[in-house]
Write an enzyme that holds these catalytic residues in place. Structure first.
Site, short mmCIF file in Angstrom:
data_model
loop_
_atom_site.label_atom_id
_atom_site.label_comp_id
_atom_site.label_asym_id
_atom_site.label_seq_id
_atom_site.Cartn_x
_atom_site.Cartn_y
_atom_site.Cartn_z
N HIS A 85 37.98 40.05 31.32
CA HIS A 85 38.83 39.19 32.14
C HIS A 85 38.09 37.88 32.41
O HIS A 85 36.86 37.85 32.47
CB HIS A 85 39.18 39.89 33.45
N GLU A 133 45.27 34.21 28.72
CA GLU A 133 45.31 33.71 30.09
C GLU A 133 44.47 32.43 30.22
O GLU A 133 43.25 32.52 30.38
CB GLU A 133 44.72 34.74 31.06
#
Length: 214
Positions: A85, A133
């Site tokens: 992430h 993202e």
């Protein structure tokens, strides 16, 4: 569409979110999973919702104090894990190692990437999915599918060029049912979101809105 809710380290009630996600999933037929803090995986899994870890380390059993062992989160009830992430970035070799560790533990894998080029590189490691993202949109009010739809469609193309079996999820700023529909129209097969649910006053209402157009 798959909806993966990352609770990060937000001060929300993971059980409340998990129960809402399970109920909305059962009512709508949409696959929804919750990714809580490692300490909450067992409690969240006990609600019956599909449960994911937020991270696993590349190591196996041994002298690795402070690591998040893939086998341990699987035994706690997780069935999948996020890797790399934007808020917990890894070196390429460690991403590969974490994917392999997750595979050994029978966990589904989603590697996060910032852009289409990184999406293609991540797909080459053979995860089940990659979530694109852009970091500047994470936690914001504008979805990447609205702010820069080409990032999503180009990421889908980049992954397909490497491995057609790797799904692409859309993350960053996703918070409404319209965002979910837009992501699907661009070729994404799932979404990854956090604050839109974890920081919502009514998590169930937020989830119901997300699935409203599906």
């Amino acid at each position: 569409m798959f909806i993966l809710v990352n609770l990060k380290a937000y001060p929300c009630d993971p059980i409340e979110v998990a129960e809402a996600a399970r109920e909305v999933s059962e009512d709508s037929g949409v696959r929804i999973a919750v990714s809580p803090q490692a300490a909450d995986i067992s409690r969240v899994a006990d609600t019956g919702v599909e449960t994911w870890a937020q991270h696993v380390d590349p190591n196996g059993y041994g002298s690795h104090t402070g690591s998040t062992l893939a086998e341990a989160v699987a035994e706690a009830g997780a069935v999948g894990t996020l890797i790399n992430h934007s808020e917990n970035r890894l070196k390429l070799a460690d991403i590969d190692g974490s994917v392999r560790a997750a595979e050994r533990a029978g966990l589904e894998t989603c590697v996060c990437a910032n852009n289409p080029a990184q999406t293609g590189a991540a797909a080459a490691l053979g995860p089940d999915s990659v979530a694109v993202e852009p970091p500047e949109l994470i936690g914001g009010d504008v979805s990447v599918s609205t702010a820069d739809p080409d990032i999503v469609s180009d990421a889908v193309s980049a992954a397909a060029a490497v491995d057609e079996d790797v799904d692409v999820y859309c993350g960053a700023g996703v918070s409404t049912g319209d965002d979910v529909v837009a992501a699907g129209d661009l070729g994404a097969t799932g979404i990854l979101l956090a604050s839109g649910v974890a920081k919502a006053d009514d998590p169930r209402a937020a989830l119901e809105d997300l699935v409203s157009g599906l």
